[in-house]
Design a protein around this motif. Structure first.
Motif, PDB file in Angstrom:
ATOM      1  N   ALA A 191      50.234  73.172  57.843  1.00  0.00           N
ATOM      2  CA  ALA A 191      50.403  71.915  58.583  1.00  0.00           C
ATOM      3  C   ALA A 191      51.802  71.366  58.340  1.00  0.00           C
ATOM      4  O   ALA A 191      52.309  71.380  57.218  1.00  0.00           O
ATOM      5  CB  ALA A 191      49.360  70.895  58.145  1.00  0.00           C
ATOM      6  N   LEU A 192      52.420  70.892  59.427  1.00  0.00           N
ATOM      7  CA  LEU A 192      53.711  70.220  59.362  1.00  0.00           C
ATOM      8  C   LEU A 192      53.532  68.889  60.077  1.00  0.00           C
ATOM      9  O   LEU A 192      53.034  68.865  61.213  1.00  0.00           O
ATOM     10  CB  LEU A 192      54.765  71.050  60.105  1.00  0.00           C
ATOM     11  CG  LEU A 192      56.077  70.354  60.449  1.00  0.00           C
ATOM     12  CD1 LEU A 192      56.919  70.149  59.188  1.00  0.00           C
ATOM     13  CD2 LEU A 192      56.869  71.161  61.484  1.00  0.00           C
ATOM     14  N   VAL A 193      53.859  67.777  59.420  1.00  0.00           N
ATOM     15  CA  VAL A 193      53.794  66.495  60.135  1.00  0.00           C
ATOM     16  C   VAL A 193      55.207  66.092  60.531  1.00  0.00           C
ATOM     17  O   VAL A 193      56.155  66.248  59.752  1.00  0.00           O
ATOM     18  CB  VAL A 193      53.074  65.382  59.342  1.00  0.00           C
ATOM     19  CG1 VAL A 193      51.640  65.757  59.047  1.00  0.00           C
ATOM     20  CG2 VAL A 193      53.803  65.024  58.071  1.00  0.00           C
ATOM     21  N   VAL A 194      55.323  65.587  61.773  1.00  0.00           N
ATOM     22  CA  VAL A 194      56.628  65.264  62.350  1.00  0.00           C
ATOM     23  C   VAL A 194      56.554  63.868  62.979  1.00  0.00           C
ATOM     24  O   VAL A 194      55.610  63.572  63.718  1.00  0.00           O
ATOM     25  CB  VAL A 194      57.011  66.286  63.454  1.00  0.00           C
ATOM     26  CG1 VAL A 194      58.390  65.965  64.018  1.00  0.00           C
ATOM     27  CG2 VAL A 194      56.972  67.713  62.929  1.00  0.00           C
ATOM     28  N   GLY A 195      57.551  63.059  62.681  1.00  0.00           N
ATOM     29  CA  GLY A 195      57.589  61.728  63.298  1.00  0.00           C
ATOM     30  C   GLY A 195      58.782  60.962  62.792  1.00  0.00           C
ATOM     31  O   GLY A 195      59.519  61.431  61.906  1.00  0.00           O
ATOM     32  N   PRO A 196      58.975  59.753  63.328  1.00  0.00           N
ATOM     33  CA  PRO A 196      60.059  58.917  62.807  1.00  0.00           C
ATOM     34  C   PRO A 196      59.725  58.489  61.379  1.00  0.00           C
ATOM     35  O   PRO A 196      58.541  58.365  61.036  1.00  0.00           O
ATOM     36  CB  PRO A 196      60.077  57.720  63.770  1.00  0.00           C
ATOM     37  CG  PRO A 196      58.748  57.713  64.430  1.00  0.00           C
ATOM     38  CD  PRO A 196      58.227  59.112  64.425  1.00  0.00           C
ATOM     39  N   PRO A 197      60.730  58.255  60.531  1.00  0.00           N
ATOM     40  CA  PRO A 197      60.469  57.926  59.124  1.00  0.00           C
ATOM     41  C   PRO A 197      59.501  56.760  58.962  1.00  0.00           C
ATOM     42  O   PRO A 197      58.684  56.750  58.033  1.00  0.00           O
ATOM     43  CB  PRO A 197      61.854  57.573  58.576  1.00  0.00           C
ATOM     44  CG  PRO A 197      62.833  58.182  59.520  1.00  0.00           C
ATOM     45  CD  PRO A 197      62.167  58.309  60.854  1.00  0.00           C
ATOM     46  N   THR A 198      59.556  55.795  59.871  1.00  0.00           N
ATOM     47  CA  THR A 198      58.689  54.614  59.759  1.00  0.00           C
ATOM     48  C   THR A 198      57.214  54.950  59.965  1.00  0.00           C
ATOM     49  O   THR A 198      56.330  54.172  59.588  1.00  0.00           O
ATOM     50  CB  THR A 198      59.091  53.568  60.814  1.00  0.00           C
ATOM     51  OG1 THR A 198      59.210  54.245  62.077  1.00  0.00           O
ATOM     52  CG2 THR A 198      60.382  52.871  60.449  1.00  0.00           C
ATOM     53  N   LEU A 199      56.931  56.080  60.603  1.00  0.00           N
ATOM     54  CA  LEU A 199      55.532  56.439  60.897  1.00  0.00           C
ATOM     55  C   LEU A 199      55.039  57.603  60.038  1.00  0.00           C
ATOM     56  O   LEU A 199      53.987  58.183  60.320  1.00  0.00           O
ATOM     57  CB  LEU A 199      55.375  56.753  62.392  1.00  0.00           C
ATOM     58  CG  LEU A 199      55.543  55.529  63.313  1.00  0.00           C
ATOM     59  CD1 LEU A 199      55.451  55.937  64.782  1.00  0.00           C
ATOM     60  CD2 LEU A 199      54.509  54.456  63.004  1.00  0.00           C
ATOM     61  N   LEU A 200      55.822  57.947  59.009  1.00  0.00           N
ATOM     62  CA  LEU A 200      55.396  58.998  58.067  1.00  0.00           C
ATOM     63  C   LEU A 200      55.107  58.337  56.720  1.00  0.00           C
ATOM     64  O   LEU A 200      56.026  57.832  56.070  1.00  0.00           O
ATOM     65  CB  LEU A 200      56.505  60.046  57.906  1.00  0.00           C
ATOM     66  CG  LEU A 200      56.851  60.863  59.157  1.00  0.00           C
ATOM     67  CD1 LEU A 200      58.046  61.773  58.868  1.00  0.00           C
ATOM     68  CD2 LEU A 200      55.655  61.684  59.626  1.00  0.00           C
ATOM     69  N   PRO A 201      53.857  58.304  56.282  1.00  0.00           N
ATOM     70  CA  PRO A 201      53.558  57.629  55.018  1.00  0.00           C
ATOM     71  C   PRO A 201      54.146  58.374  53.828  1.00  0.00           C
ATOM     72  O   PRO A 201      54.140  59.609  53.800  1.00  0.00           O
ATOM     73  CB  PRO A 201      52.027  57.630  54.965  1.00  0.00           C
ATOM     74  CG  PRO A 201      51.595  58.696  55.888  1.00  0.00           C
ATOM     75  CD  PRO A 201      52.662  58.857  56.922  1.00  0.00           C
ATOM     76  N   ARG A 202      54.662  57.615  52.883  1.00  0.00           N
ATOM     77  CA  ARG A 202      55.246  58.233  51.693  1.00  0.00           C
ATOM     78  C   ARG A 202      54.156  59.016  50.947  1.00  0.00           C
ATOM     79  O   ARG A 202      53.021  58.556  50.836  1.00  0.00           O
ATOM     80  CB  ARG A 202      55.794  57.130  50.782  1.00  0.00           C
ATOM     81  CG  ARG A 202      56.772  57.635  49.766  1.00  0.00           C
ATOM     82  CD  ARG A 202      57.451  56.493  49.053  1.00  0.00           C
ATOM     83  NE  ARG A 202      58.190  55.628  49.970  1.00  0.00           N
ATOM     84  CZ  ARG A 202      58.616  54.407  49.660  1.00  0.00           C
ATOM     85  NH1 ARG A 202      58.377  53.905  48.489  1.00  0.00           N
ATOM     86  NH2 ARG A 202      59.279  53.680  50.539  1.00  0.00           N
ATOM     87  N   VAL A 211      56.843  68.114  55.846  1.00  0.00           N
ATOM     88  CA  VAL A 211      57.183  66.892  56.581  1.00  0.00           C
ATOM     89  C   VAL A 211      58.559  67.058  57.220  1.00  0.00           C
ATOM     90  O   VAL A 211      59.471  67.620  56.600  1.00  0.00           O
ATOM     91  CB  VAL A 211      57.215  65.679  55.611  1.00  0.00           C
ATOM     92  CG1 VAL A 211      57.588  64.391  56.353  1.00  0.00           C
ATOM     93  CG2 VAL A 211      55.877  65.511  54.914  1.00  0.00           C
ATOM     94  N   SER A 212      58.714  66.560  58.442  1.00  0.00           N
ATOM     95  CA  SER A 212      60.032  66.561  59.088  1.00  0.00           C
ATOM     96  C   SER A 212      60.154  65.344  60.000  1.00  0.00           C
ATOM     97  O   SER A 212      59.157  64.894  60.585  1.00  0.00           O
ATOM     98  CB  SER A 212      60.229  67.838  59.906  1.00  0.00           C
ATOM     99  OG  SER A 212      61.470  67.779  60.582  1.00  0.00           O
ATOM    100  N   THR A 213      61.372  64.839  60.100  1.00  0.00           N
ATOM    101  CA  THR A 213      61.627  63.777  61.085  1.00  0.00           C
ATOM    102  C   THR A 213      62.310  64.350  62.325  1.00  0.00           C
ATOM    103  O   THR A 213      62.647  63.608  63.246  1.00  0.00           O
ATOM    104  CB  THR A 213      62.530  62.676  60.466  1.00  0.00           C
ATOM    105  OG1 THR A 213      63.726  63.296  59.985  1.00  0.00           O
ATOM    106  CG2 THR A 213      61.823  61.954  59.327  1.00  0.00           C
ATOM    107  N   ASP A 214      62.520  65.649  62.352  1.00  0.00           N
ATOM    108  CA  ASP A 214      63.232  66.301  63.453  1.00  0.00           C
ATOM    109  C   ASP A 214      62.225  66.907  64.436  1.00  0.00           C
ATOM    110  O   ASP A 214      61.510  67.858  64.100  1.00  0.00           O
ATOM    111  CB  ASP A 214      64.137  67.404  62.870  1.00  0.00           C
ATOM    112  CG  ASP A 214      65.008  68.046  63.937  1.00  0.00           C
ATOM    113  OD1 ASP A 214      64.768  67.822  65.140  1.00  0.00           O
ATOM    114  OD2 ASP A 214      65.933  68.787  63.544  1.00  0.00           O
TER     115      ASP A 214
END
Ligand code: CP
Length: 321
Positions: A191-202, A211-214
């Motif tokens: 699994a890879l989660v992708v989204g803007p930093p504000t929508l990715l929980p720490r 995890v990626s923001t790209d």
């Protein structure tokens, strides 16, 4: 006189993917596959759960989960009733505990609970002798959604082990993402989660994902799993993206972001034009209606599993033959 009866075995519940082992997932998916054949028959009802009672207790809006649990219970010949918080005694201030105790007076076998608060299904489980299924609690868990998503992927792509799934969007507010990441990890998928930093929980990596923001990181995935922007879980005045238009442009899944051979999934309800372009949602790559159909057989399998497997451990195939 003392009660010499042996204590009743503890009830099995389905509250979280964390409570499952890989064997449990495999067994439910095998049962779902066996039950899928019954959907193509002229007479779709099976006698398997005759005399059993399934109560759906929903404190939050739902189309897919509620209708599929209702139909799943009916297709297995169980009695079923649905209680929505609006129009029930919840409107008069009744607590969740008292509602659970009240419904338990009818001796239901299963209570299916959806609630905006994390932990609500556990509270019901502590106050009933029924099996409890979590149908979504806040941003915590939605285990039957994860199971139906695994079933959909396996039926469409032929395997789960080694599959690469990119989960895109509002991960922060998503119980679907949390459950699915854990379920994919359990069956040996990536699994890879992708989204803007504000929508990715720490700390989301701890659940078993990269995890990626790209957004370009989705290119390698077999499955692009699109999440809904969950405005109802964002406080008023909280801004996680500059605008929905900008979000759609940066992270929305349009045809230019889906490569040949990829499939696209969405748990619904979809915000067309925000997280998913209608041209993708309506394309041959989209498995959205397959997911809805999977919801019925997987929830039939979950009810069957909770009510029969612990007692007899017979494969469902024998019963359906
Ligand atoms: N995916 C999902 O849980 O949909 P509903 O809210 O319609 O049940």
């Amino acid at each position: 006189m003392s009660d010499l009866r042996p204590p009743a075995p503890p009830r099995r519940h389905l509250l979280s993917i964390r409570g499952l082992e890989r064997d449990d997932v495999e067994r439910v998916l095998e049962t779902a596959r066996a039950l899928a054949g019954s959907l193509d028959r002229e007479v779709k009802k099976l006698p398997t759960l005759r005399g059993r009672t399934v109560v759906n207790l929903f404190y939050e809006s739902s189309t897919r989960t509620l209708t599929s649990f209702e139909l799943a219970a009916k297709r297995l010949s169980a009695d079923t009733m649905s209680v929505r918080s609006a129009g029930s005694s919840v409107d008069k201030g009744e607590s969740l505990k008292d509602t659970a105790l009240t419904l338990s007076a009818y001796d239901p076998d299963v209570i299916v609970v959806r609630h905006p608060s994390i932990g609500a299904p556990e509270l019901v489980a502590r106050n009933t002798a029924a099996h409890v299924v979590n149908a979504g609690d806040g941003k915590h868990q939605h285990p039957t959604q994860a199971l139906l998503d695994l079933h959909t992927m396996r039926e469409a792509l032929g395997r789960l082990e080694g599959l690469h799934v990119a989960i895109v969007g509002d991960v922060r507010h998503s119980r679907v993402a949390r459950s699915l990441v854990q379920a994919l990890d359990l069956v040996g998928a990536r699994a890879l989660v992708v989204g803007p930093p504000t929508l990715l929980p720490r700390g989301i990596e701890a659940l078993g994902c990269a995890v990626s923001t790209d957004i370009r990181a989705i290119a390698d995935a077999d499955v692009v799993y699109v999440l809904r922007m969950q405005a109802e879980r964002m406080g008023s005045g909280e801004a996680y993206v500059p605008s929905l238009r900008e979000y759609a442009s940066s992270y929305g899944i349009g045809p230019e972001r889906v490569r040949r051979g990829q499939v696209v999934m969405h748990p619904g309800p979809m915000n067309r034009g925000v997280e998913i372009d209608p041209r993708v949602a309506d394309s041959g790559a989209a498995l959205v209606t397959d997911q809805v159909r999977a919801g019925l057989v997987v929830r039939m399998a979950v009810l069957y599993d909770l009510l029969t497997v612990a007692a007899v451990r017979e494969p469902v195939h024998a019963e359906l033959a």
